[in-house]
Design a protein around this motif. Sequence first.
Motif, PDB file in Angstrom:
ATOM      1  N   ILE A 111       0.751  -1.197  -0.054  1.00  0.00           N
ATOM      2  CA  ILE A 111       0.019  -0.140   0.121  1.00  0.00           C
ATOM      3  C   ILE A 111       0.884   1.420  -0.030  1.00  0.00           C
ATOM      4  O   ILE A 111       0.537   2.204  -0.789  1.00  0.00           O
ATOM      5  N   GLU A 112       1.695   1.058   0.918  1.00  0.00           N
ATOM      6  CA  GLU A 112       2.859   2.237   0.971  1.00  0.00           C
ATOM      7  C   GLU A 112       3.510   2.633  -0.477  1.00  0.00           C
ATOM      8  O   GLU A 112       3.594   3.723  -0.933  1.00  0.00           O
ATOM      9  N   PHE A 113       3.883   1.622  -1.205  1.00  0.00           N
ATOM     10  CA  PHE A 113       4.600   1.532  -2.497  1.00  0.00           C
ATOM     11  C   PHE A 113       3.743   2.175  -3.573  1.00  0.00           C
ATOM     12  O   PHE A 113       4.114   2.990  -4.142  1.00  0.00           O
ATOM     13  N   LEU A 114       2.304   1.662  -3.310  1.00  0.00           N
ATOM     14  CA  LEU A 114       1.565   2.210  -4.542  1.00  0.00           C
ATOM     15  C   LEU A 114       1.083   3.546  -4.275  1.00  0.00           C
ATOM     16  O   LEU A 114       0.875   4.377  -5.224  1.00  0.00           O
ATOM     17  N   TRP A 115       0.789   3.950  -2.927  1.00  0.00           N
ATOM     18  CA  TRP A 115       0.456   5.300  -2.729  1.00  0.00           C
ATOM     19  C   TRP A 115       1.776   6.451  -3.132  1.00  0.00           C
ATOM     20  O   TRP A 115       1.579   7.411  -3.581  1.00  0.00           O
ATOM     21  N   GLY A 116       3.066   5.977  -2.768  1.00  0.00           N
ATOM     22  CA  GLY A 116       4.203   6.683  -3.061  1.00  0.00           C
ATOM     23  C   GLY A 116       4.349   6.919  -4.944  1.00  0.00           C
ATOM     24  O   GLY A 116       4.563   7.886  -5.305  1.00  0.00           O
ATOM     25  N   PHE A 117       3.900   5.471  -5.442  1.00  0.00           N
ATOM     26  CA  PHE A 117       4.135   5.715  -6.961  1.00  0.00           C
ATOM     27  C   PHE A 117       2.963   6.374  -7.628  1.00  0.00           C
ATOM     28  O   PHE A 117       3.199   7.416  -8.480  1.00  0.00           O
ATOM     29  N   CYS A 118       1.773   6.542  -6.834  1.00  0.00           N
ATOM     30  CA  CYS A 118       0.646   7.466  -7.618  1.00  0.00           C
ATOM     31  C   CYS A 118       1.190   8.960  -7.187  1.00  0.00           C
ATOM     32  O   CYS A 118       0.753   9.777  -8.005  1.00  0.00           O
ATOM     33  N   PHE A 119       1.774   9.326  -5.899  1.00  0.00           N
ATOM     34  CA  PHE A 119       2.111  10.459  -5.727  1.00  0.00           C
ATOM     35  C   PHE A 119       3.004  11.137  -6.759  1.00  0.00           C
ATOM     36  O   PHE A 119       3.035  12.161  -7.220  1.00  0.00           O
ATOM     37  N   GLN A 120       3.997  10.186  -7.184  1.00  0.00           N
ATOM     38  CA  GLN A 120       4.857  10.390  -8.269  1.00  0.00           C
ATOM     39  C   GLN A 120       4.305  10.684  -9.652  1.00  0.00           C
ATOM     40  O   GLN A 120       4.655  11.610 -10.233  1.00  0.00           O
ATOM     41  N   LEU A 121       3.182   9.767  -9.835  1.00  0.00           N
ATOM     42  CA  LEU A 121       2.576  10.006 -11.397  1.00  0.00           C
ATOM     43  C   LEU A 121       1.853  11.475 -11.258  1.00  0.00           C
ATOM     44  O   LEU A 121       1.623  12.186 -12.219  1.00  0.00           O
ATOM     45  N   MET A 122       1.088  11.761  -9.952  1.00  0.00           N
ATOM     46  CA  MET A 122       0.627  13.072  -9.826  1.00  0.00           C
ATOM     47  C   MET A 122       1.603  14.407 -10.005  1.00  0.00           C
ATOM     48  O   MET A 122       1.108  15.115 -10.618  1.00  0.00           O
ATOM     49  N   ASP A 123       2.636  14.204  -9.417  1.00  0.00           N
ATOM     50  CA  ASP A 123       3.646  14.986  -9.692  1.00  0.00           C
ATOM     51  C   ASP A 123       4.094  15.490 -11.029  1.00  0.00           C
ATOM     52  O   ASP A 123       4.172  16.570 -11.724  1.00  0.00           O
ATOM     53  N   ASN A 124       4.281  14.305 -11.588  1.00  0.00           N
ATOM     54  CA  ASN A 124       4.785  14.205 -13.162  1.00  0.00           C
ATOM     55  C   ASN A 124       3.579  15.057 -13.971  1.00  0.00           C
ATOM     56  O   ASN A 124       3.661  15.532 -14.842  1.00  0.00           O
ATOM     57  N   GLN A 125       2.472  14.295 -13.687  1.00  0.00           N
ATOM     58  CA  GLN A 125       1.005  15.048 -14.527  1.00  0.00           C
ATOM     59  C   GLN A 125       1.061  16.488 -14.367  1.00  0.00           C
ATOM     60  O   GLN A 125       0.693  17.234 -15.000  1.00  0.00           O
ATOM     61  N   ILE A 126       1.375  17.083 -13.096  1.00  0.00           N
ATOM     62  CA  ILE A 126       1.110  18.455 -12.590  1.00  0.00           C
ATOM     63  C   ILE A 126       2.448  19.145 -13.401  1.00  0.00           C
ATOM     64  O   ILE A 126       2.263  20.296 -14.001  1.00  0.00           O
ATOM     65  N   ILE A 127       3.469  18.606 -13.641  1.00  0.00           N
ATOM     66  CA  ILE A 127       4.500  19.140 -14.427  1.00  0.00           C
ATOM     67  C   ILE A 127       4.252  19.273 -15.988  1.00  0.00           C
ATOM     68  O   ILE A 127       4.534  20.222 -16.724  1.00  0.00           O
ATOM     69  N   ARG A 128       3.713  18.299 -16.425  1.00  0.00           N
ATOM     70  CA  ARG A 128       3.155  18.046 -17.588  1.00  0.00           C
ATOM     71  C   ARG A 128       2.076  19.159 -18.305  1.00  0.00           C
ATOM     72  O   ARG A 128       2.110  19.939 -18.982  1.00  0.00           O
ATOM     73  N   ASP A 129       1.026  19.437 -16.951  1.00  0.00           N
ATOM     74  CA  ASP A 129      -0.033  20.339 -17.292  1.00  0.00           C
ATOM     75  C   ASP A 129       0.602  21.788 -17.154  1.00  0.00           C
ATOM     76  O   ASP A 129      -0.075  22.658 -17.482  1.00  0.00           O
ATOM     77  N   ASN A 130       1.791  22.056 -16.464  1.00  0.00           N
ATOM     78  CA  ASN A 130       2.358  23.240 -15.946  1.00  0.00           C
ATOM     79  C   ASN A 130       3.890  23.351 -16.387  1.00  0.00           C
ATOM     80  O   ASN A 130       4.612  23.328 -15.368  1.00  0.00           O
ATOM     81  N   PRO A 131       4.252  23.444 -17.562  1.00  0.00           N
ATOM     82  CA  PRO A 131       5.647  23.558 -18.109  1.00  0.00           C
ATOM     83  C   PRO A 131       6.331  24.771 -17.286  1.00  0.00           C
ATOM     84  O   PRO A 131       5.801  25.672 -17.220  1.00  0.00           O
ATOM     85  N   GLY A 132       7.599  24.205 -16.807  1.00  0.00           N
ATOM     86  CA  GLY A 132       8.263  25.175 -16.100  1.00  0.00           C
ATOM     87  C   GLY A 132       8.383  25.032 -14.462  1.00  0.00           C
ATOM     88  O   GLY A 132       9.266  25.533 -13.841  1.00  0.00           O
ATOM     89  N   VAL A 133       7.258  24.100 -14.118  1.00  0.00           N
ATOM     90  CA  VAL A 133       7.239  24.040 -12.732  1.00  0.00           C
ATOM     91  C   VAL A 133       8.183  22.972 -12.270  1.00  0.00           C
ATOM     92  O   VAL A 133       8.247  22.035 -13.002  1.00  0.00           O
ATOM     93  N   GLU A 134       8.709  23.312 -11.091  1.00  0.00           N
ATOM     94  CA  GLU A 134       9.669  22.421 -10.542  1.00  0.00           C
ATOM     95  C   GLU A 134       9.059  21.056  -9.907  1.00  0.00           C
ATOM     96  O   GLU A 134       7.988  21.041  -9.357  1.00  0.00           O
ATOM     97  N   LYS A 135       9.845  19.947 -10.124  1.00  0.00           N
ATOM     98  CA  LYS A 135       9.460  18.712  -9.391  1.00  0.00           C
ATOM     99  C   LYS A 135       9.408  18.836  -8.045  1.00  0.00           C
ATOM    100  O   LYS A 135      10.133  19.926  -7.435  1.00  0.00           O
ATOM    101  N   ASP A 136       8.707  18.219  -7.332  1.00  0.00           N
ATOM    102  CA  ASP A 136       8.566  17.904  -5.773  1.00  0.00           C
ATOM    103  C   ASP A 136      10.087  17.964  -5.323  1.00  0.00           C
ATOM    104  O   ASP A 136      10.730  16.882  -6.116  1.00  0.00           O
ATOM    105  N   VAL A 137      10.290  18.265  -4.087  1.00  0.00           N
ATOM    106  CA  VAL A 137      11.527  17.767  -3.658  1.00  0.00           C
ATOM    107  C   VAL A 137      12.094  16.329  -3.363  1.00  0.00           C
ATOM    108  O   VAL A 137      13.304  15.739  -3.374  1.00  0.00           O
ATOM    109  N   THR A 138      11.089  15.656  -3.254  1.00  0.00           N
ATOM    110  CA  THR A 138      11.210  14.171  -3.160  1.00  0.00           C
ATOM    111  C   THR A 138      11.188  13.472  -4.316  1.00  0.00           C
ATOM    112  O   THR A 138      11.443  12.047  -4.539  1.00  0.00           O
TER     113      THR A 138
END
Length: 183
Positions: A111-138
Motif C-alpha cells: 500500500i505504501e509503495f502504490l501510494w508513493g508511486f501514485c504521488f509520483q504520477l501526480m507530480d509528473n502530471q502537474i509538471i506536464r500540465d504546467n511547463p516550467g514548474v519544478e518537481k517535488d523535492v522528493t
Amino acid sequence: MNKERLVSYTDAVIAIAATIMVLELHAPKSVSVPALFSMWPTMLAYVISFALIYLVWMSHQNIFNKANVISIQTYLINGIWLFILTLVPFATSWVGEHPNDTLPEFLYMLIEFLWGFCFQLMDNQIIRDNPGVEKDVTDTFLARTVLYGGLVLAMMMSFFIPIMSLVILGFVLIILTIVIIRN
C-alpha cells in the motif's frame, strides 16, 4: 478544474484518515509499564504511518501550490492516490495487531509503495500540465531510490522477519525526512 476545491477535499480526506488511525489505538489491557511496552509494534506502526501521511501532505501542498492548471488527469490520479491513502489506517491497524505475520506487513508495504508511486504520477502530471514548474523535492533519484528500494526490501523482508519490514520503513522515513529538510 478548481484547484482550491481539490486541495480542500484532499486535506479533509487526509485529516479523516489520520483521525481514523488514532481511533484504532487502544489502551493497554492492564495498568503497567510492561503492558504499555507490549504495544510497541502498534505504536511504531502508528508513528510511521502518521509521519508518512504528514510528510506526503506537505509535499502535496507544495506541488499544488506551484500549479496553475489542474487537469482532469490530475483529478483522477489524486482520487486514486486518496483511495490508497484511505487503506493506510486499515493496514496500520493490522500490522499493529499482527507485527510478526507476513501478510499484514507485506500488504502494508505494498500500500505504501502504490501510494508513493501514485504521488509520483501526480507530480509528473502537474509538471506536464504546467511547463516550467519544478518537481517535488522528493522527486530525485536519491529520494525515489530510498523510497522504492526500501519498500521493495521491506516487502521481501516480510517473508523472513516480518517486523523488520516496519523497521526498514522507519529508516526510509528518517532518510526522506532528512532529504525534505535539506531542500
